[in-house]
Enzyme design. Structure first.
Site, PDB file in Angstrom:
ATOM      1  CD  GLU A  84      13.601   4.247   7.595  1.00 16.99           C
ATOM      2  OE1 GLU A  84      13.696   5.629   7.107  1.00 16.99           O
ATOM      3  OE2 GLU A  84      13.451   3.206   7.119  1.00 16.99           O
ATOM      4  CE  LYS A 114      -2.554   2.922   2.825  1.00 16.04           C
ATOM      5  NZ  LYS A 114      -2.007   3.952   3.200  1.00 16.04           N
ATOM      6  CD  GLU A 118      11.013  13.134  10.127  1.00 10.83           C
ATOM      7  OE1 GLU A 118      11.972  12.625   9.219  1.00 10.83           O
ATOM      8  OE2 GLU A 118      10.185  13.382  10.179  1.00 10.83           O
ATOM      9  CB  CYS A 121      14.674   7.651   5.216  1.00 10.42           C
ATOM     10  SG  CYS A 121      12.966   7.261   4.767  1.00 10.42           S
TER      11      CYS A 121
END
Length: 461
Positions: free
Chosen positions: A229, A155, A362, A263
């Site tokens: 993750e 997905k 982040e 990432c």
């Protein structure tokens, strides 16, 4: 009917849309995957590896479609040619180690006993893939999962809605059975319902921390294995003996490539006081050379962020830091294409500290903060002052020093004189709110299988 839409960052319009699959049809698809798994697992590992590599090769043949499709979906400039280098490197490496990674561990093979540990596939693996590197992040799990004998349902994020569809098409055209690898268009509620119903035997999710929490909540009590993750705020540390030009080139690329949507992108940099001024000066010159613009233009080197709401987060963090004393060094006049929406100019901030959200949370955009430090101890304390831990990038000519510092860092990977790279021979893993589990390497195969022990006592006369 719920429609899942990709709003292109190129022009703000709907680029692609697909109807979300109803829950009952999704359950049927999972059922087909479960039925197909046993026969797939019985095939020799060499045959499964060959078919997966054939799927990879077939996808490579679609390069002329894939590259502009990615630009339209998430904004990466076509000049960079998609993700095929990393996609192929990872696929080829896991293929090369599959047989050894999956072979039994023989403890004893005598006239009295056979004792061994075998690896068995989990069954149906669910891959929930992100939009920032939609092919490379997906293949980290898809390739070893299929090679290990699992069936896979993928997905993709709505921002890259066409990627899973294209991957599955390539693999099926190459000979992978249709029920073995399936792409489903699912909304959040249906996804959560499937997980809660224990539809899957292992789930790999790459995305936000809050997304990871949602997966854990949905899976609570099912005992389904999870690989997560999640967020990152990866630091770089430039020591007094570093190769300055190499550090600037690699760290600035790591901070801004793909519009900072990586990432393991570099989001904060600590520089020894002896090199600080020179590092900042060279970094400003490096970043100022970007050409922001339409990613379909081959001259563009920095495309839009994938969605205007992602760019809004970066602008908020930068503005908040500046209001608290930070100084922005990149002249916005160099980037007239910055439209206040998805097109965002890169930025370097100095006079930053850890009281600022910009240095703690982040950012996931083309903006980086640089701080001056006096010694290793101060740098270690600052690098660890974070709720995330994916990678760190250390710049020194002394491997022993890098190893010593690395042992004191709360992170999944320690780089020396390198950044923003995933080595498929090493385990890709994180700590703290970056998540848990690990992909690639031999450990990636172990996470996608379960051990089964055999203790066979032989009858002797």
């Amino acid at each position: 009917m719920t429609m899942i839409k990709c709003i292109s960052p190129v022009n703000g319009e709907v680029y692609a849309e697909r109807p979300a699959m109803p829950l009952e049809l999704a359950k049927q698809a999972v059922g087909h995957a479960r039925l197909a798994q046993k026969s797939w697992a019985k095939r020799p590992v060499e045959e499964r590896v060959k078919l997966v590599l054939a799927g990879v090769a077939r996808l490579n043949e679609m390069v002329d479609e894939v590259v502009p499709e990615l630009a339209w979906q998430m904004g990466r400039p076509v000049r960079y040619g998609g993700e095929f280098k990393g996609f192929n490197e990872r696929s080829n490496y896991v293929a090369s180690i599959a047989a050894d990674a999956l072979k039994p561990i023989i403890v004893e093979e005598s006239d009295r006993f056979e004792r061994r540990i075998e690896r068995e596939p989990h069954g149906v693996v669910f891959v929930i893939a992100p939009w920032n590197y939609p092919y490379m992040t997906a293949i980290n799990t898809v390739a070893p999962a299929l090679m290990a004998g699992n069936t896979v349902i993928i997905k993709h994020a709505s921002q890259t809605i066409l990627v899973g569809e294209r991957m599955v098409r390539a693999f099926i055209e190459a000979g992978v059975p249709a029920d073995v690898f399936q792409n489903l268009f699912l909304d959040h509620d249906t996804t959560a319902a499937l997980i809660a119903a224990k539809s899957f035997d292992f789930i790999n999710f790459t995305g936000s921390v809050e997304g990871g929490r949602s997966i854990e909540r949905a899976a609570a009590g099912t005992f389904t294995g999870l690989g997560l993750e999640l967020g990152g705020k990866d630091p770089g540390y430039v020591m007094e003996d570093a190769d300055l030009d190499a550090a600037v080139d690699t760290l600035m690329d790591g901070a801004t490539y793909n519009s900072g949507q990586c990432c393991c992108g570099i989001e904060r940099i600590y520089v020894h006081e002896s090199l600080y001024d020179a590092f900042v000066e060279k970094s400003v010159a490096w970043v100022s050379n970007y050409k922001l613009g339409n990613p379909l233009d081959p001259e563009t080197t920095l495309g839009p962020m994938a969605n205007k709401r992602f760019a809004a987060t970066v602008r908020h963090q930068v503005a908040d830091a500046v209001s608290k004393g930070a100084k922005a060094l990149i002249d916005p006049k160099l980037f007239p294409q910055d439209d206040g929406g998805a097109y965002l100019a890169p930025q370097i901030l100095v006079d930053v500290d850890h009281s600022m959200e910009f240095m703690r949370e982040e950012t996931f955009g083309p903006a980086v903060g640089i701080m001056k430090v006096k010694n290793d101890g101060e740098a270690i304390e600052l690098m660890n002052d974070c709720q995330y831990g994916l990678t760190v990038s250390l710049w020194t000519r002394d491997p022993e020093r890098a190893s010593r510092i690395g042992r004191n860092l709360e992170t999944g990977t320690v780089f020396m004189n390198r950044a923003d790279y995933l080595d498929p021979a090493l385990c890709w893993t994180g700590v703290k709110e970056t998540g848990r589990g690990g992909s690639l390497s031999i450990l990636g195969f172990h996470n996608l299988t379960r051990p089964k022990s055999y203790h066979l006592k032989k009858v002797t006369a």
